[in-house]
Design an enzyme around this catalytic site. Structure first.
Site, mmCIF file in Angstrom:
data_model
loop_
_atom_site.group_PDB
_atom_site.id
_atom_site.type_symbol
_atom_site.label_atom_id
_atom_site.label_comp_id
_atom_site.label_asym_id
_atom_site.label_seq_id
_atom_site.Cartn_x
_atom_site.Cartn_y
_atom_site.Cartn_z
ATOM 1 N N ARG A 103 8.957 -0.913 -4.121
ATOM 2 C CA ARG A 103 8.649 -1.698 -5.330
ATOM 3 C C ARG A 103 9.979 -2.102 -5.941
ATOM 4 O O ARG A 103 10.807 -1.259 -6.291
ATOM 5 C CB ARG A 103 7.832 -0.876 -6.323
ATOM 6 C CG ARG A 103 7.745 -1.538 -7.686
ATOM 7 C CD ARG A 103 6.768 -0.874 -8.620
ATOM 8 N NE ARG A 103 5.392 -1.156 -8.264
ATOM 9 C CZ ARG A 103 4.360 -0.979 -9.088
ATOM 10 N NH1 ARG A 103 4.557 -0.531 -10.313
ATOM 11 N NH2 ARG A 103 3.142 -1.252 -8.699
ATOM 12 N N HIS A 130 1.924 -8.996 -5.476
ATOM 13 C CA HIS A 130 1.449 -7.603 -5.510
ATOM 14 C C HIS A 130 0.245 -7.493 -4.562
ATOM 15 O O HIS A 130 -0.888 -7.336 -5.005
ATOM 16 C CB HIS A 130 1.071 -7.243 -6.954
ATOM 17 C CG HIS A 130 0.886 -5.777 -7.196
ATOM 18 N ND1 HIS A 130 1.135 -4.805 -6.233
ATOM 19 C CD2 HIS A 130 0.467 -5.096 -8.305
ATOM 20 C CE1 HIS A 130 0.883 -3.612 -6.749
ATOM 21 N NE2 HIS A 130 0.472 -3.755 -7.996
ATOM 22 N N GLN A 133 -2.474 -4.555 -4.660
ATOM 23 C CA GLN A 133 -3.401 -4.603 -5.789
ATOM 24 C C GLN A 133 -4.604 -5.511 -5.481
ATOM 25 O O GLN A 133 -5.753 -5.125 -5.663
ATOM 26 C CB GLN A 133 -2.651 -5.122 -7.029
ATOM 27 C CG GLN A 133 -3.515 -5.182 -8.265
ATOM 28 C CD GLN A 133 -3.896 -3.810 -8.772
ATOM 29 O OE1 GLN A 133 -3.036 -2.969 -8.981
ATOM 30 N NE2 GLN A 133 -5.178 -3.557 -8.974
ATOM 31 N N ASP A 218 -4.115 -9.340 -16.470
ATOM 32 C CA ASP A 218 -2.962 -8.462 -16.231
ATOM 33 C C ASP A 218 -2.103 -8.533 -17.496
ATOM 34 O O ASP A 218 -2.348 -9.368 -18.390
ATOM 35 C CB ASP A 218 -2.193 -8.974 -14.986
ATOM 36 C CG ASP A 218 -0.961 -8.123 -14.648
ATOM 37 O OD1 ASP A 218 -0.889 -6.964 -15.098
ATOM 38 O OD2 ASP A 218 -0.070 -8.631 -13.932
ATOM 39 N N CYS A 258 -5.577 -4.849 -13.594
ATOM 40 C CA CYS A 258 -4.887 -4.007 -12.604
ATOM 41 C C CYS A 258 -4.252 -2.782 -13.241
ATOM 42 O O CYS A 258 -3.905 -1.838 -12.531
ATOM 43 C CB CYS A 258 -3.872 -4.831 -11.824
ATOM 44 S SG CYS A 258 -2.584 -5.527 -12.844
ATOM 45 N N ARG A 286 -7.573 1.919 -5.375
ATOM 46 C CA ARG A 286 -6.209 1.781 -4.826
ATOM 47 C C ARG A 286 -5.969 2.873 -3.789
ATOM 48 O O ARG A 286 -5.375 2.635 -2.743
ATOM 49 C CB ARG A 286 -5.164 1.896 -5.953
ATOM 50 C CG ARG A 286 -5.163 0.783 -6.991
ATOM 51 C CD ARG A 286 -4.594 -0.513 -6.446
ATOM 52 N NE ARG A 286 -3.267 -0.378 -5.880
ATOM 53 C CZ ARG A 286 -2.117 -0.434 -6.568
ATOM 54 N NH1 ARG A 286 -2.143 -0.664 -7.855
ATOM 55 N NH2 ARG A 286 -0.947 -0.314 -5.962
HETATM 56 N N1 CP Z 1 -1.446 -1.666 -10.999
HETATM 57 C C1 CP Z 1 -0.345 -1.018 -10.599
HETATM 58 O O1 CP Z 1 0.314 -1.358 -9.604
HETATM 59 O O2 CP Z 1 -0.055 0.054 -11.379
HETATM 60 P P1 CP Z 1 1.311 0.854 -11.400
HETATM 61 O O3 CP Z 1 2.356 -0.075 -11.959
HETATM 62 O O4 CP Z 1 1.037 2.021 -12.320
HETATM 63 O O5 CP Z 1 1.657 1.294 -10.017
HETATM 64 N N1 NVA Z 2 2.486 -8.066 -13.509
HETATM 65 C C1 NVA Z 2 2.753 -6.662 -13.737
HETATM 66 C C2 NVA Z 2 1.929 -5.835 -12.819
HETATM 67 C C3 NVA Z 2 2.053 -4.351 -13.053
HETATM 68 C C4 NVA Z 2 1.228 -3.560 -12.083
HETATM 69 C C5 NVA Z 2 4.238 -6.388 -13.543
HETATM 70 O O1 NVA Z 2 4.837 -6.927 -12.604
HETATM 71 O O2 NVA Z 2 4.795 -5.632 -14.349
#
Ligand code: CP
Ligand code: NVA
Length: 303
Positions: A103, A130, A133, A218, A258, A286
């Site tokens: 990530r 993502h 997700q 989101d 999400c 998930r």
């Molecule tokens: N939705 C999601 O990816 O959550 P986290 O940022 O907690 O991993």
């Molecule tokens: N769009 C958000 C998603 C978090 C799971 C971000 O990138 O922070």
């Protein structure tokens, strides 16, 4: 040959449907307490340059439940973040691990890591997309509605990485997607629109949710975009998921997010905790879908 998951379309429709069958099976096994250990002796390295609750924990638990091991690697403690190249890091990690979850901010880093690693690389979120997700969310929709073909999803909010993955996912799986988003928040979405008539980007949230089966949102401020907070809060206020908006969709519309949610910003508590919300079932899935992905990528002969 190793297979990566960097974007949803790294899988085709048939592979995704197979993945969903596997996810449902793994979910049932877990509910019945049946042990299933196809990843015995395998290790997943998990590099995080951004915060995470769901992704980190579901992968760590998922690896454990499949008989393997997960290593949490905080980006700022790796030599990678103090100048060691992605190429060298990829080669070294490939000698120790069986897979890498990452990530980070810049999607190009994930692409480069996948290019130089000889083991599968899984994108755990970038500024660009993502995929984990949305794969899991489409599974949730299938589980709740019994099918996905022609289902109408109204994504209301910021045109961000999650919205972009929705565009890819909906196109691939034959779903109808309407994104309602202010013009100035749409730039991230433009390149992928193409001539796909199943994906529409508009500005009016009420128009978007008309006859929708799913309302999805989101956060307004994604990780790394905090400098734009005040501007986005003003721009996106008309896009809040509240009861008035939900009342404009189908009677039995389901609301998804999400997570993490910013209550009373992009969604009200009334809706998040209300009868239409499926957000915690969504979060749980998930785990099941990612276990199926892990089995497919790290132990392809058994899945
Ligand atoms: N939705 C999601 O990816 O959550 P986290 O940022 O907690 O991993
Ligand atoms: N769009 C958000 C998603 C978090 C799971 C971000 O990138 O922070």
């Amino acid at each position: 040959m190793k297979k990566d998951l960097l974007a949803i379309n790294d899988f085709n429709q048939e592979e995704i449907l197979d993945l969903f069958e596997k996810s449902a099976d793994l979910k049932e096994k877990r509910q019945k307490g049946i042990q299933h250990l196809p990843l015995k002796g395998k290790t997943l390295g998990m590099i995080f340059n951004k915060h995470s609750t769901r992704t980190r924990i579901s992968f760590e638990v998922g690896m454990f439940e499949l008989g393997g091991h997960a290593l949490f690697l905080s980006g700022n403690q790796l030599q990678l973040n103090r100048g060691e190249t992605i190429r060298d890091s990829a080669q070294v990690l490939s000698r120790y691990l069986n897979g890498i979850l990452i990530r980070t901010y810049d999607h190009k880093e994930v692409v480069a890591l996948a290019e130089h690693a000889t083991i599968p690389v899984i994108n755990g979120l970038t500024d660009f997309n993502h995929p984990l997700q949305i794969l899991s969310d489409i599974f949730t929709i299938k589980e709740k509605l019994g099918g996905i073909e022609g289902v109408k999803v109204a994504y209301v909010g910021d045109g961000n990485n999650v919205a972009y993955s929705w565009m890819m996912g909906a196109s691939l799986m034959g779903m109808q997607l309407v994104i309602a988003c202010p013009k100035s928040c749409q730039s991230h979405l433009a390149p992928s629109l193409g001539d796909n008539d199943k994906v529409e980007i508009i500005e009016d949230p009420f128009e978007a949710v008309k006859k929708a089966d799913i309302i999805y949102t989101d956060v307004w401020i994604s990780m790394g975009e905090e400098k734009d907070t005040e501007n986005k809060k003003k721009l996106l206020l008309p896009y809040q998921i509240n009861q008035k908006l939900v009342d404009h969709a189908k009677k039995d519309v389901m609301v998804m997010h999400c997570l993490p949610a910013h209550r009373e910003m992009e969604i009200t508590s009334e809706v998040l905790d209300g009868e239409h919300s499926i957000v915690f079932d969504q979060a749980e899935n998930r785990l099941h879908v990612q276990k199926a992905i892990l089995e497919k990528l790290l132990s392809p002969s058994q899945s």
